[in-house]
Design an enzyme around this catalytic site. Structure first.
Site, PDB file in Angstrom:
ATOM      1  N   GLY A 143       0.788  -1.240   0.000  1.00 24.64           N
ATOM      2  CA  GLY A 143       0.000   0.000   0.000  1.00 24.64           C
ATOM      3  C   GLY A 143       0.816   1.284   0.000  1.00 24.64           C
ATOM      4  CG  ASP A 151      -1.273  11.932  16.685  1.00 26.25           C
ATOM      5  OD1 ASP A 151      -0.807  12.377  15.619  1.00 26.25           O
ATOM      6  OD2 ASP A 151      -1.929  12.626  17.468  1.00 26.25           O
ATOM      7  CG  HIS A 152       1.820  11.053  11.098  1.00 31.13           C
ATOM      8  ND1 HIS A 152       0.553  10.799  10.679  1.00 31.13           N
ATOM      9  CD2 HIS A 152       2.183  12.214  10.528  1.00 31.13           C
ATOM     10  CE1 HIS A 152       0.163  11.759   9.868  1.00 31.13           C
ATOM     11  NE2 HIS A 152       1.131  12.641   9.768  1.00 31.13           N
ATOM     12  CG  HIS A 178      -2.626  14.793  13.357  1.00 30.99           C
ATOM     13  ND1 HIS A 178      -2.142  13.607  13.865  1.00 30.99           N
ATOM     14  CD2 HIS A 178      -2.922  14.551  12.062  1.00 30.99           C
ATOM     15  CE1 HIS A 178      -2.150  12.694  12.890  1.00 30.99           C
ATOM     16  NE2 HIS A 178      -2.615  13.244  11.808  1.00 30.99           N
ATOM     17  CE  LYS A 220       4.100  20.305   4.660  1.00 26.09           C
ATOM     18  NZ  LYS A 220       4.314  19.002   4.140  1.00 26.09           N
TER      19      LYS A 220
HETATM   20  P1  NDP Z   1      -4.154   1.596   0.893  1.00 22.63           P
HETATM   21  O1  NDP Z   1      -5.517   1.933   0.421  1.00 22.63           O
HETATM   22  O2  NDP Z   1      -2.993   1.872   0.008  1.00 22.63           O
HETATM   23  O3  NDP Z   1      -4.220   0.066   1.318  1.00 22.63           O
HETATM   24  C1  NDP Z   1      -3.102  -0.639   1.831  1.00 22.63           C
HETATM   25  C2  NDP Z   1      -3.172  -2.083   1.397  1.00 22.63           C
HETATM   26  O4  NDP Z   1      -4.258  -2.717   2.053  1.00 22.63           O
HETATM   27  C3  NDP Z   1      -3.424  -2.253  -0.082  1.00 22.63           C
HETATM   28  O5  NDP Z   1      -2.241  -2.177  -0.828  1.00 22.63           O
HETATM   29  C4  NDP Z   1      -4.055  -3.605  -0.135  1.00 22.63           C
HETATM   30  O6  NDP Z   1      -3.031  -4.573  -0.120  1.00 22.63           O
HETATM   31  C5  NDP Z   1      -4.810  -3.700   1.168  1.00 22.63           C
HETATM   32  N1  NDP Z   1      -6.233  -3.351   0.963  1.00 22.63           N
HETATM   33  C6  NDP Z   1      -6.738  -2.172   0.566  1.00 22.63           C
HETATM   34  N2  NDP Z   1      -8.085  -2.230   0.510  1.00 22.63           N
HETATM   35  C7  NDP Z   1      -8.437  -3.458   0.874  1.00 22.63           C
HETATM   36  C8  NDP Z   1      -9.664  -4.118   1.038  1.00 22.63           C
HETATM   37  N3  NDP Z   1     -10.823  -3.509   0.791  1.00 22.63           N
HETATM   38  N4  NDP Z   1      -9.662  -5.392   1.432  1.00 22.63           N
HETATM   39  C9  NDP Z   1      -8.498  -6.012   1.683  1.00 22.63           C
HETATM   40  N5  NDP Z   1      -7.291  -5.417   1.542  1.00 22.63           N
HETATM   41  C10 NDP Z   1      -7.252  -4.162   1.160  1.00 22.63           C
HETATM   42  O7  NDP Z   1      -3.969   2.295   2.306  1.00 22.63           O
HETATM   43  P2  NDP Z   1      -2.811   3.262   2.805  1.00 22.63           P
HETATM   44  O8  NDP Z   1      -1.513   2.604   2.609  1.00 22.63           O
HETATM   45  O9  NDP Z   1      -3.031   4.592   2.247  1.00 22.63           O
HETATM   46  O10 NDP Z   1      -3.164   3.349   4.358  1.00 22.63           O
HETATM   47  C11 NDP Z   1      -3.036   2.245   5.235  1.00 22.63           C
HETATM   48  C12 NDP Z   1      -3.508   2.684   6.630  1.00 22.63           C
HETATM   49  O11 NDP Z   1      -2.693   3.773   7.066  1.00 22.63           O
HETATM   50  C13 NDP Z   1      -4.945   3.184   6.654  1.00 22.63           C
HETATM   51  O12 NDP Z   1      -5.524   2.873   7.869  1.00 22.63           O
HETATM   52  C14 NDP Z   1      -4.770   4.714   6.557  1.00 22.63           C
HETATM   53  O13 NDP Z   1      -5.848   5.395   7.138  1.00 22.63           O
HETATM   54  C15 NDP Z   1      -3.500   4.901   7.350  1.00 22.63           C
HETATM   55  N6  NDP Z   1      -2.772   6.120   6.969  1.00 22.63           N
HETATM   56  C16 NDP Z   1      -2.330   6.283   5.696  1.00 22.63           C
HETATM   57  C17 NDP Z   1      -1.622   7.418   5.343  1.00 22.63           C
HETATM   58  C18 NDP Z   1      -1.098   7.621   3.959  1.00 22.63           C
HETATM   59  O14 NDP Z   1      -0.455   8.650   3.710  1.00 22.63           O
HETATM   60  N7  NDP Z   1      -1.333   6.711   3.026  1.00 22.63           N
HETATM   61  C19 NDP Z   1      -1.347   8.476   6.330  1.00 22.63           C
HETATM   62  C20 NDP Z   1      -1.824   8.181   7.654  1.00 22.63           C
HETATM   63  C21 NDP Z   1      -2.511   7.037   7.936  1.00 22.63           C
HETATM   64  P3  NDP Z   1      -3.288  -6.047  -0.688  1.00 22.63           P
HETATM   65  O15 NDP Z   1      -4.313  -5.956  -1.760  1.00 22.63           O
HETATM   66  O16 NDP Z   1      -1.949  -6.479  -1.208  1.00 22.63           O
HETATM   67  O17 NDP Z   1      -3.734  -6.859   0.465  1.00 22.63           O
END
Ligand code: NDP
Length: 515
Positions: free
Chosen positions: A32, A200-201, A263, A368
Site C-alpha cells: 500500500g 499519531d504521527h 493531531h 503549507k
Molecule cells: P491503501 O488503500 O494503500 O491500502 C493498503 C493495502 O491494504 C493495499 O495495498 C491492499 O493490499 C490492502 N487493501 C486495501 N483495501 C483493501 C480491502 N478492501 N480489502 C483487503 N485489503 C485491502 O492504504 P494506505 O496505505 O493509504 O493506508 C493504510 C492505513 O494507514 C490506513 O488505515 C490509513 O488510514 C493509514 N494512513 C495512511 C496514510 C497515507 O499517507 N497513506 C497516512 C496516515 C494514515 P493487498 O491488496 O496487497 O492486500
C-alpha cells in the site's frame, strides 16, 4: 521586523538514543501507499543510521502476489523513491532481510502460514521472539486481522513476556465514540493495552516532541505559561495540498476526523498539559489525558458559535489552477464533507481558565504551515504613549512544526535613530540552520520507539475515548445540519466565517507564512 539567530554549542547537546533490540516486523497491507511512501524509507533510514539491530527482518503480507524476490525489488524501488539514491550493496543488505507472504485476510490459514514462517525466521535471524504486527490496511480490516493473529496464537495477551509482541494501529482510530469503543473492544480481546501502539504521527515529529523539552527542560518559560501572561493560543495545520489520491478515504472522514481529533488535540495537550513526573509513557500520557478532560464540554449550541467548517472550491494554489473538492477523484459530487475546521476551545483549569485556544486545519489553503503560536498579553500600560506608541504589539512565541521547523520569539526593541524608535524583533531558531538538513521522518522515531517498547508517543485508549467524547456534539450538530458548511476558494488564507470566529473577540488569525 528583523531577525536575530541563536547558536547552539555542540558540547551542550545531550542525546539519549537507544538502539533497537532484535526484532521481526510483520506488515499487513505491504503493497500500500503508506508502506511504500513512509514506512519502508523510515526503516531503511534506521538501518542506515545503525539504529537497528543486526538481527531484524521484515515480512510483508497481503493479497498482492509477490515472491520474496519480487517484493525485495519492489521495496528497493520504494526506498530509493523515498530517500533518494542508495549504494546498491547497502540496499541489498537491507532487502536481504525482507520476505513476503501472500494470503487472504479473512482466512485462518493465512495467519497459520505467517506463524509457521515466523518460527523459522526467528531462528534464522535470531530475534528472540520480539515482533511487531503493523496494520497498514484500511481500518475495516483491523478487527479481522487481530482475530486472525489470535487464532494462530500470535497475540498471546496476558502471558508472561506478551509485551514483546506489539500491534501498531494506524489512524483513523474509529470514526466516532461508538466505533472507536467497538474497535478498542475487539482489539483488546486479543491484545493487552501494553501491546497496542496507536499511531499519531504528529507526535513523532521532532518539533512536536520539542514542545516537551522547551517547556519542561527550561525554567524561564514555565512561570509565564498560564492565564496570567498568555492572551490566547493558536494552533494551525494548513495544507496547500488537496486530497490527492486519498479522496475515497477522505470523503468518509473529513478534516475533523482526519486531523482535529488526533493531531490538533494531541498538540493542544502537549502545549497545555501540566508537567509530567517523568518522561515515561504513563506519566506523559496521564497528563495528556487529564488536560483533554479539562476541555470545556461542547454542546450542539456551542458548536454553532465555536466551530466553523468549510470545503474548498476551485481556485489557484502555487500558481496552478486546481479543482474544487467535489471534483476531486473518488469524491462524491454532492459531498458535504468538510476540508476545513476552525474552533475555539477553553480549558477549564487553574492554569488556563478563560484563555481561548483557536484551532484550525484545512486543505488547499494558501500555504503549507503547521505551527503553535502563543500570544502573550499586551503591556498593561505604555510609557511611550506620548511618542505615539500607545498600542504596543504583544510578544509572540511561535513553535513551527512544518515545513520549516523552528522557534520564533518576537519582542519590541529600540531601533537606532531617534530617541523613541521601536520595532518588533524576531529571535529565530531554525532546526535546518542549526542542526543541518531535514529532521528525521516522524515514522523513524515511532518505529524505533515501538521496537524499544516505549509507548510515550502513542495514543492510549482513554485518550481516544476522551477526544471522541469531546467531539460527539460536533459530529451530531453537523449531521443534523449538513448545510453548516462554507465554501472557500482553493489557495485562500482564510474565509469570512472562519475570520469571524476569532475577530468577534478582537483577535486575528496569524498569516500563513514561513518563519
Ligand atoms: P491503501 O488503500 O494503500 O491500502 C493498503 C493495502 O491494504 C493495499 O495495498 C491492499 O493490499 C490492502 N487493501 C486495501 N483495501 C483493501 C480491502 N478492501 N480489502 C483487503 N485489503 C485491502 O492504504 P494506505 O496505505 O493509504 O493506508 C493504510 C492505513 O494507514 C490506513 O488505515 C490509513 O488510514 C493509514 N494512513 C495512511 C496514510 C497515507 O499517507 N497513506 C497516512 C496516515 C494514515 P493487498 O491488496 O496487497 O492486500
Amino acid at each position: 521586523m528583523s531577525d536575530i539567530c541563536p547558536t547552539i554549542l555542540p558540547q551542550e547537546i545531550a542525546c539519549a538514543e537507544a538502539n533497537a533490540p532484535p526484532c521481526g516486523i510483520v506488515v499487513f497491507g505491504a503493497s500500500g501507499d503508506l508502506v511504500r511512501r513512509k514506512l519502508l524509507g523510515s526503516v531503511f533510514e534506521l538501518f542506515r543510521r545503525g539504529l537497528l539491530s543486526e538481527n531484524f527482518y521484515i515480512v510483508g503480507c497481503g493479497r498482492s502476489n509477490f515472491s520474496d524476490e519480487q517484493y525485495r525489488t519492489d521495496v528497493g524501488n520504494a526506498v530509493s523513491e523515498s530517500v533518494g539514491d542508495v549504494p546498491p550493496e547497502l540496499l541489498r543488505s537491507f532487502t536481504d532481510k525482507i520476505y513476503y507472504i501472500v494470503g487472504d485476510y479473512e482466512q485462518e490459514s493465512f495467519y497459520k502460514s505467517i506463524a509457521a514462517r515466523l518460527t523459522k525466521l526467528n531462528k534464522v535471524h535470531n530475534v528472540g521472539g520480539r515482533r511487531i504486527f503493523y496494520m497498514a490496511v484500511p481500518p475495516l480490516l483491523y478487527g479481522t486481522i487481530v482475530k486472525g493473529l489470535d487464532s494462530a496464537g500470535l497475540s498471546c495477551p496476558g502471558l508472561p513476556g506478551c509485551e514483546q509482541i506489539r500491534l501498531v494501529v494506524e489512524k483513523p482510530f474509529g470514526a466516532d465514540l461508538k466505533s472507536s469503543d467497538e474497535l478498542n473492544k475487539i482489539i483488546q480481546k486479543h491484545f493487552a493495552e501494553r501491546q497496542i501502539y496507536r499511531i499519531d504521527h504528529y507526535l513523532g515529529k521532532e518539533t512536536v516532541q520539542n514542545i516537551l523539552m522547551f517547556r519542561f527542560a527550561n525554567t524561564i518559560f514555565e512561570p509565564v505559561w498560564n492565564r496570567n501572561f498568555i492572551d490566547h493560543i493558536q494552533i494551525t495545520i494548513a495544507e496547500s495540498a488537496g486530497v490527492e489520491h486519498r479522496g475515497g478515504y477522505y470523503d468518509k472522514a473529513g478534516a475533523l476526523r482526519d486531523m482535529f481529533q488526533n493531531h490538533i488535540l494531541g498538540m493542544l495537550a502537549f502545549v497545555a498539559m501540566e508537567p509530567p513526573v517523568s518522561f515515561d509513557a504513563d506519566s506523559v500520557r496521564d497528563e495528556k489525558v487529564k488536560l483533554l478532560q479539562c476541555i470545556r464540554p461542547l454542546t450542539e449550541q456551542s458548536v454553532n458559535t465555536d466551530f466553523v467548517r468549510g470545503q474548498y472550491a476551485a481556485g489557484e494554489v502555487d500558481g496552478k489552477n486546481v479543482v474544487g473538492y467535489r471534483n476531486e477523484p473518488k469524491v462524491d459530487a454532492s459531498s458535504a464533507t468538510e476540508t476545513y475546521v476552525a474552533a475555539r476551545l477553553f480549558v477549564d483549569n487553574w492554569r488556563w481558565q478563560d484563555v481561548p485556544f483557536y484551532l484550525r486545519t484545512g486543505k488547499r489553503l494558501a500555504r503549507k504551515n503547521t505551527e503553535i503560536a502563543i500570544t502573550f498579553k499586551k503591556v498593561p500600560h505604555s510609557m511611550f504613549v506620548s511618542a505615539g506608541l500607545g498600542d504596543l504589539p504583544a510578544n509572540t512565541l511561535v513553535i513551527h512544526i512544518q515545513p520549516e521547523e523552528g522557534i520564533l520569539l518576537s519582542f519590541q526593541a529600540k531601533r537606532p535613530g531617534s530617541k523613541v524608535c521601536m520595532g518588533t524583533l524576531r529571535m529565530r531558531f531554525s532546526y535546518a540552520e542549526v542542526f543541518g538538513g531535514e529532521p528525521p521522518e516522524a515514522y523513524q522515531r515511532l518505529l524505533l520507539d515501538c521496537m524499544l517498547g516505549d509507548q510515550t508517543l502513542f495514543t492510549r485508549q482513554d485518550d481516544v475515548e476522551v477526544s471522541w467524547t469531546l467531539l460527539e456534539p460536533v459530529l451530531r450538530a453537523w449531521a443534523n445540519k449538513p448545510s453548516m458548511l462554507y465554501e472557500y476558494k482553493a489557495g485562500s488564507e482564510s474565509f469570512p466565517q472562519a475570520d469571524r470566529l476569532i475577530k468577534s473577540e478582537g483577535r486575528t488569525w496569524r498569516p500563513l507564512r514561513e518563519i
